[in-house]
Write a protein that holds these residues in place. Sequence first.
Motif, PDB file in Angstrom:
ATOM      1  N   ALA A  90       7.010  21.584  -3.947  1.00  0.00           N
ATOM      2  CA  ALA A  90       7.779  20.563  -4.656  1.00  0.00           C
ATOM      3  C   ALA A  90       7.320  20.480  -6.110  1.00  0.00           C
ATOM      4  CB  ALA A  90       7.615  19.201  -3.979  1.00  0.00           C
ATOM      5  N   VAL A  91       8.309  20.238  -6.985  1.00  0.00           N
ATOM      6  CA  VAL A  91       8.028  20.094  -8.414  1.00  0.00           C
ATOM      7  C   VAL A  91       8.824  18.909  -8.940  1.00  0.00           C
ATOM      8  CG1 VAL A  91       8.018  21.198 -10.682  1.00  0.00           C
ATOM      9  CG2 VAL A  91       7.779  22.607  -8.619  1.00  0.00           C
ATOM     10  N   ILE A  92       8.160  18.039  -9.702  1.00  0.00           N
ATOM     11  CA  ILE A  92       8.873  16.965 -10.385  1.00  0.00           C
ATOM     12  C   ILE A  92       8.780  17.186 -11.895  1.00  0.00           C
ATOM     13  CG2 ILE A  92       8.432  15.350  -8.509  1.00  0.00           C
ATOM     14  CD1 ILE A  92       6.420  13.926 -10.365  1.00  0.00           C
ATOM     15  N   ALA A 131       0.331   9.326  -4.274  1.00  0.00           N
ATOM     16  CA  ALA A 131       1.493   8.876  -5.036  1.00  0.00           C
ATOM     17  C   ALA A 131       2.220   7.751  -4.305  1.00  0.00           C
ATOM     18  CB  ALA A 131       2.440  10.043  -5.297  1.00  0.00           C
ATOM     19  N   ILE A 132       2.317   7.856  -2.978  1.00  0.00           N
ATOM     20  CA  ILE A 132       2.934   6.776  -2.188  1.00  0.00           C
ATOM     21  C   ILE A 132       2.131   5.489  -2.351  1.00  0.00           C
ATOM     22  CG2 ILE A 132       3.502   5.973   0.141  1.00  0.00           C
ATOM     23  CD1 ILE A 132       3.896   8.913   0.933  1.00  0.00           C
ATOM     24  N   ALA A 133       0.822   5.578  -2.224  1.00  0.00           N
ATOM     25  CA  ALA A 133      -0.033   4.394  -2.336  1.00  0.00           C
ATOM     26  C   ALA A 133       0.124   3.727  -3.693  1.00  0.00           C
ATOM     27  CB  ALA A 133      -1.488   4.789  -2.094  1.00  0.00           C
ATOM     28  N   SER A 134       0.251   4.526  -4.730  1.00  0.00           N
ATOM     29  CA  SER A 134       0.418   3.981  -6.077  1.00  0.00           C
ATOM     30  C   SER A 134       1.739   3.236  -6.216  1.00  0.00           C
ATOM     31  CB  SER A 134       0.331   5.110  -7.107  1.00  0.00           C
ATOM     32  OG  SER A 134       0.492   4.622  -8.419  1.00  0.00           O
ATOM     33  N   VAL A 135       2.815   3.809  -5.686  1.00  0.00           N
ATOM     34  CA  VAL A 135       4.129   3.177  -5.764  1.00  0.00           C
ATOM     35  C   VAL A 135       4.146   1.865  -4.974  1.00  0.00           C
ATOM     36  CG1 VAL A 135       6.539   3.422  -5.025  1.00  0.00           C
ATOM     37  CG2 VAL A 135       5.402   5.283  -6.240  1.00  0.00           C
ATOM     38  N   SER A 176       4.983   9.041  -9.147  1.00  0.00           N
ATOM     39  CA  SER A 176       4.701  10.482  -9.089  1.00  0.00           C
ATOM     40  C   SER A 176       5.081  11.088  -7.749  1.00  0.00           C
ATOM     41  CB  SER A 176       3.203  10.725  -9.352  1.00  0.00           C
ATOM     42  OG  SER A 176       2.835  10.275 -10.630  1.00  0.00           O
ATOM     43  N   MET A 177       5.881  10.386  -6.972  1.00  0.00           N
ATOM     44  CA  MET A 177       6.233  10.905  -5.650  1.00  0.00           C
ATOM     45  C   MET A 177       7.115  12.151  -5.760  1.00  0.00           C
ATOM     46  SD  MET A 177       6.750   7.815  -2.927  1.00  0.00           S
ATOM     47  CE  MET A 177       8.277   7.198  -3.621  1.00  0.00           C
ATOM     48  N   LEU A 216       9.004  10.256   2.621  1.00  0.00           N
ATOM     49  CA  LEU A 216       8.717  11.226   3.687  1.00  0.00           C
ATOM     50  C   LEU A 216       8.228  12.550   3.109  1.00  0.00           C
ATOM     51  CD1 LEU A 216      11.668  10.744   6.228  1.00  0.00           C
ATOM     52  CD2 LEU A 216       9.497   9.516   6.072  1.00  0.00           C
ATOM     53  N   LEU A 217       8.882  13.026   2.061  1.00  0.00           N
ATOM     54  CA  LEU A 217       8.487  14.301   1.449  1.00  0.00           C
ATOM     55  C   LEU A 217       7.068  14.231   0.897  1.00  0.00           C
ATOM     56  CD1 LEU A 217      11.824  15.016  -0.444  1.00  0.00           C
ATOM     57  CD2 LEU A 217      10.896  16.451   1.384  1.00  0.00           C
ATOM     58  N   SER A 218       6.737  13.122   0.235  1.00  0.00           N
ATOM     59  CA  SER A 218       5.410  12.982  -0.363  1.00  0.00           C
ATOM     60  C   SER A 218       4.328  12.931   0.714  1.00  0.00           C
ATOM     61  CB  SER A 218       5.353  11.712  -1.223  1.00  0.00           C
ATOM     62  OG  SER A 218       6.232  11.819  -2.324  1.00  0.00           O
TER      63      SER A 218
END
Length: 382
Positions: A111-113, A158-162, A172-173, A209-211
């Motif tokens: 994955a790339v953001i 990233a999930i925890a941060s959101v 950043s997910m 889910l992806l993260s």
Amino acid sequence: MNPLLSVIIPTRNRHEYLIPVVKTLVEQTNAEIIICDNSDNKLADESVDEFIHAGRVIYQHTTEKLSVVGNFKMALDMSSGDYLIFIGDDDCVGPGIEDIVQWAKNHDVEAVISYKQRFIANYFWPKIKSKYFGDGYAGKLFLRSYSGGIEKINGKSAIASVLKKPGTGLGSMVRAYHGVISRSLVQRVIEKYGHLFGGVSPDIFSATLLSYEVKKACAVDYPFVIPGASPKSTAGEGAAREDTDALHERDHIKRFGPSLRWDERIPAFYAPHTVWAYSQLKALEEINDPLYTFDFPGLYVRCAIHYPEHWGQIKIAFQKWKSAGGKGAVVRILNSLLDEMSSQVKRIYYRFFSSPREHADITDIGEAYKVLFKISGDWKNK
């Protein structure tokens, strides 16, 4: 042999923006282009018809009443690329995306953001209105500085941060919408959870889910996606501050039908904060990881600040959360108030003291792509 990249566009009743997007994708990329059209009428454009007959565009029109989640699911099933990216019908990919995808494939990156909290590039279509700046955004491409550099992402962190700021965005997910994800990652998520999309906002549900499942992810500081804002879009409504309403008055929500069971701890009105929060909460319930805590009081604070007209629904949701065993409200509310004050100061700073470069008089997103390409050229992994 599967194509390297599928660009997937679920759409409904916005053909006037979709057509120049499709033309740009055909002209500027070799990607498989998927259009899942749930509009009242079938797309009628000679140029796009030629692309369909030539096999450059895969198009499906369905009159079945689909929710946005249903439209995303159907669009995904139409695609075959090794990697994929979902965009809106007024968005576009940016220069260098296929080079970035090839790099990802060569290095087993799933994955790339492109952007995190703030867009690198974004385009406002003509006739869009801002509540505070009138037509000051219309027909403009906004571009922030970028390096082209690569940074590793930890999806679970990233999930925890959101979750510290529920309802405020993706952070950043890893993401399917405006982000590149591999087919293998998608298949792994579907095998485990039964689906990729859910909630009422497929982008943040799938991102969660992806993260959680991604093994190797990166952020590339480069505008390989151009988010668009048109008068009919959610982004356009946000610019005009017309993006809140009674929950079940919105067609977006009505399309889920009686099967939708709104969580009573989420304020029952339609707005970006509530729609995103509900959708991420639904994804967290499927992940079922006790390490994650959803900050309900923080959500209530942000809703009270941004949507004071819905105070009644906010108060009811708070009471439901308390009766369900919610604790620690005072500390969380104070922390959220301080955080929101800091966010507002940063927003003012970015708007008036660190503004992105503006490129005006751009008629559509195809022209925006060309302007961006002249500035950035192709991405090079340095």
